[in-house]
Design a protein around this motif. Structure first.
Motif: not given
Length: 158
Positions: A14-18, A23-34, A88-98
């Motif tokens: 879960e995190g704040e994204v664009g 512009v970062v201000g939206d929210y992403l919830t990543l689950t095992n399905k969607r 994303f706001n940081g450099l770690i979250a993009p690779s973590k989500v992928c």
């Protein structure tokens, strides 16, 4: 929250994204399905409004590679319907989500995928050169380099 998780659905991130914007201000919830994207609405009474929910099964896989690529603060995802950019706001979250998306879609983890790639390369080398690469490495580890040179490098057993 404008969605309900299935009984077998687990939140992975879960995190704040664009979402499709810089512009970062939206929210992403990543689950095992969607992936669930939401945007906060309202000035006084703030509520999250569902932008889009995308099934992980809709992400393209080409040549056994999940089409989710992290670069800098962004990830680019190719789905069957469209291309998505997530900032994303940081450099770690993009690779973590992928990585989380790849793990879910392939049913493996990073270590297993890397191990499979190394095994494919070793098998190709063995077939091409007629060597037993694993045997050579084992011999060097057991006998040392000097012992392996004296005993000779053995070809592939037939």
């Amino acid at each position: 929250m404008n969605y309900t998780l299935d009984s077998d659905e687990v939140i992975l991130f879960e995190g704040e994204v664009g979402y499709n914007r810089d512009v970062v201000g939206d929210y992403l919830t990543l689950t095992n399905k969607r992936m669930i994207f939401e945007r906060q609405k309202g000035i006084f009474k703030k509520q999250k409004e569902l932008i889009e929910s995308i099934s992980l099964e809709d992400i393209k896989i080409y040549n056994n590679e999940v089409q989710c690529n992290a670069k800098g603060f962004d990830i680019n995802i190719q789905t069957k319907e469209k291309n998505i950019k997530v900032r994303f706001n940081g450099l770690i979250a993009p690779s973590k989500v992928c990585t989380l998306i790849r793990n879910e879609l392939t049913g493996t983890d990073t270590l297993s995928r890397g191990s499979n790639k190394v095994n494919k390369v070793l098998n190709t080398v063995d077939e091409t050169l007629g060597l037993d690469t694993r045997g050579i490495v084992k011999g060097v580890l057991e006998n040392g380099i000097k012992g392996s040179i004296i005993n000779g490098i053995k070809g592939k057993k037939k």
